[in-house]
Design a protein around this motif. Structure first.
Motif, PDB file in Angstrom:
ATOM      1  N   ALA A  28       0.866  -1.183   0.000  1.00  0.00           N
ATOM      2  CA  ALA A  28       0.000   0.000   0.000  1.00  0.00           C
ATOM      3  C   ALA A  28       0.902   1.232   0.000  1.00  0.00           C
ATOM      4  N   GLY A  29       0.362   2.353   0.390  1.00  0.00           N
ATOM      5  CA  GLY A  29       1.158   3.568   0.445  1.00  0.00           C
ATOM      6  C   GLY A  29       2.029   3.605   1.690  1.00  0.00           C
ATOM      7  N   ILE A  30       3.022   4.498   1.641  1.00  0.00           N
ATOM      8  CA  ILE A  30       3.910   4.730   2.780  1.00  0.00           C
ATOM      9  C   ILE A  30       4.413   6.158   2.688  1.00  0.00           C
ATOM     10  N   ASN A  31       4.342   6.879   3.813  1.00  0.00           N
ATOM     11  CA  ASN A  31       4.777   8.269   3.834  1.00  0.00           C
ATOM     12  C   ASN A  31       4.115   9.046   2.692  1.00  0.00           C
ATOM     13  N   ARG A  32       4.928   9.624   1.806  1.00  0.00           N
ATOM     14  CA  ARG A  32       4.349  10.430   0.721  1.00  0.00           C
ATOM     15  C   ARG A  32       4.055   9.615  -0.521  1.00  0.00           C
ATOM     16  N   TYR A  33       4.273   8.301  -0.484  1.00  0.00           N
ATOM     17  CA  TYR A  33       4.032   7.446  -1.643  1.00  0.00           C
ATOM     18  C   TYR A  33       2.663   6.798  -1.521  1.00  0.00           C
ATOM     19  N   THR A  34       1.819   7.014  -2.514  1.00  0.00           N
ATOM     20  CA  THR A  34       0.449   6.529  -2.456  1.00  0.00           C
ATOM     21  C   THR A  34       0.190   5.515  -3.564  1.00  0.00           C
ATOM     22  N   LEU A  35      -0.567   4.485  -3.218  1.00  0.00           N
ATOM     23  CA  LEU A  35      -0.987   3.499  -4.205  1.00  0.00           C
ATOM     24  C   LEU A  35      -2.331   3.952  -4.765  1.00  0.00           C
ATOM     25  N   ASP A  36      -2.292   5.017  -5.579  1.00  0.00           N
ATOM     26  CA  ASP A  36      -3.503   5.555  -6.168  1.00  0.00           C
ATOM     27  C   ASP A  36      -3.756   4.888  -7.518  1.00  0.00           C
ATOM     28  N   ASP A  37      -4.755   5.392  -8.255  1.00  0.00           N
ATOM     29  CA  ASP A  37      -5.111   4.783  -9.539  1.00  0.00           C
ATOM     30  C   ASP A  37      -3.944   4.802 -10.522  1.00  0.00           C
ATOM     31  N   ARG A  38      -3.211   5.899 -10.543  1.00  0.00           N
ATOM     32  CA  ARG A  38      -2.101   6.004 -11.495  1.00  0.00           C
ATOM     33  C   ARG A  38      -1.010   4.985 -11.164  1.00  0.00           C
ATOM     34  N   ALA A  39      -0.662   4.884  -9.895  1.00  0.00           N
ATOM     35  CA  ALA A  39       0.360   3.912  -9.493  1.00  0.00           C
ATOM     36  C   ALA A  39      -0.102   2.492  -9.789  1.00  0.00           C
ATOM     37  N   ALA A  40      -1.385   2.211  -9.527  1.00  0.00           N
ATOM     38  CA  ALA A  40      -1.909   0.875  -9.793  1.00  0.00           C
ATOM     39  C   ALA A  40      -1.846   0.552 -11.279  1.00  0.00           C
ATOM     40  N   LYS A  41      -2.154   1.532 -12.112  1.00  0.00           N
ATOM     41  CA  LYS A  41      -2.094   1.299 -13.551  1.00  0.00           C
ATOM     42  C   LYS A  41      -0.654   1.069 -13.999  1.00  0.00           C
ATOM     43  N   ARG A  42       0.285   1.800 -13.401  1.00  0.00           N
ATOM     44  CA  ARG A  42       1.688   1.591 -13.742  1.00  0.00           C
ATOM     45  C   ARG A  42       2.146   0.188 -13.358  1.00  0.00           C
ATOM     46  N   ILE A  43       1.688  -0.314 -12.216  1.00  0.00           N
ATOM     47  CA  ILE A  43       2.039  -1.680 -11.825  1.00  0.00           C
ATOM     48  C   ILE A  43       1.571  -2.666 -12.898  1.00  0.00           C
ATOM     49  N   ALA A  44       0.313  -2.511 -13.308  1.00  0.00           N
ATOM     50  CA  ALA A  44      -0.246  -3.433 -14.299  1.00  0.00           C
ATOM     51  C   ALA A  44       0.556  -3.398 -15.600  1.00  0.00           C
ATOM     52  N   LEU A  45       0.867  -2.203 -16.076  1.00  0.00           N
ATOM     53  CA  LEU A  45       1.543  -2.071 -17.369  1.00  0.00           C
ATOM     54  C   LEU A  45       3.020  -2.450 -17.292  1.00  0.00           C
ATOM     55  N   GLU A  46       3.713  -2.035 -16.231  1.00  0.00           N
ATOM     56  CA  GLU A  46       5.148  -2.302 -16.146  1.00  0.00           C
ATOM     57  C   GLU A  46       5.429  -3.763 -15.814  1.00  0.00           C
ATOM     58  N   ALA A  47       4.682  -4.329 -14.871  1.00  0.00           N
ATOM     59  CA  ALA A  47       4.850  -5.753 -14.582  1.00  0.00           C
ATOM     60  C   ALA A  47       4.368  -6.585 -15.759  1.00  0.00           C
ATOM     61  N   GLY A  48       3.278  -6.119 -16.420  1.00  0.00           N
ATOM     62  CA  GLY A  48       2.781  -6.817 -17.596  1.00  0.00           C
ATOM     63  C   GLY A  48       3.800  -6.829 -18.724  1.00  0.00           C
TER      64      GLY A  48
END
Length: 277
Positions: free
Chosen positions: A73-93
């Motif tokens: 999930a998020g930590i400090n100033r790093y958030t698991l928002d929609d943009r981050a989630a989409k990046r996970i899908a595309l970069e890991a994909g």
């Protein structure tokens, strides 16, 4: 009676007989402080092999190679928002697609349900997704550790990184931040995957979180701050892990061990017990 604290002490460490901690918690050194490189965990080779054998038939329909994706999930100033989630899908994909493979995705109890929904909607390759909040079945976490050919872990979870590295497999750290607000301290070796996604709210949220962290850090003692960078640096410098999108070095160190036995021995000495008792 002896007081032994594991993790981050919220009060003066001197109040305990022993503090067992990791670099992310910035506990000042002292005779009663035992700093270990990575968090303690309960993952064993035997448990991983057992779960991998049990789960393998359920995943046989997915093309190999398999890349496990463990999401925190998020930590400090790093958030698991929609943009981050989409990046996970595309970069890991993209990592899996390069070899014609698929993803084994496992959320945790901290993972926002919305993040997994966004990941599911943007996957470019076949995947098996375990949603901790919705699933009533077995948790495949240990099985994914054993079955994966490579492992992606979000950069907020030091325990999942330590557990992934014990397998000796290639481990990729996903950077929850971007640009000025990235987790990594050096620019990526390759250009990030461009995504068509509304950026304004993500940028504003990142700036707001950065301001909040700066204000908070100026108020609370430094030892109460959590800084994951020392662990990231140690994993990357040793070749045990790289940032997702970077290449592995030619030389890699052995995977990190688990310091459970060393901590237990220190506690026995504290109690005046023989090592084997």
């Amino acid at each position: 009676t002896r007081l032994v604290f594991l993790g981050r002490p919220w009060m003066d460490p001197g109040r305990y007989d022993l503090v067992v901690t990791t670099p992310q918690y910035r506990v000042p050194p002292g005779p009663n402080v035992m700093e270990i490189d990575f968090p303690l965990h309960r993952v064993s080779a035997e448990a991983v092999a057992r779960e991998a054998e049990r789960w393998a038939p359920r995943l046989a329909h997915l093309p190999r190679p398999w890349f496990a994706v463990f999401i925190g999930a998020g930590i400090n100033r790093y958030t698991l928002d929609d943009r981050a989630a989409k990046r996970i899908a595309l970069e890991a994909g993209a990592l899996a697609a390069a070899g014609g493979g698929s993803l084994l995705i496992c959320g945790s109890y901290r993972t926002p349900p919305r993040a997994l929904q966004v990941i599911r909607e943007n996957l470019p390759v076949p995947a098996w997704i375990f949603d901790w909040h919705r699933s009533e079945g077995d948790n495949p976490y240990l099985a994914f550790l054993g079955l994966a050919d490579g492992i992606v872990v979000t950069g907020d979870s030091m325990t999942m990184l330590a557990e992934a590295c014990t397998t000796g497999k290639p481990v990729y750290i996903f950077d929850l931040g971007e640009g000025r607000f990235a987790m990594r301290e050096t620019p990526p070796q390759h250009p990030p995957i461009a995504i068509a996604h509304p950026w304004l709210m993500s940028a504003l949220r990142a700036r707001a979180m950065h301001l909040k962290v700066c204000v908070t850090n100026s108020i609370i003692p430094k030892r109460l701050h959590r800084d994951t960078r020392p662990i990231h640096r140690k994993l990357i410098a040793s070749g045990r892990a790289v940032w997702l999108g970077d290449d592995f070095p030619a030389e890699r160190s052995a995977p990190p061990g688990n310091d459970v036995a060393a901590v237990a021995a220190r506690v026995r000495r504290l109690m005046g017990l023989e090592p084997g008792r």
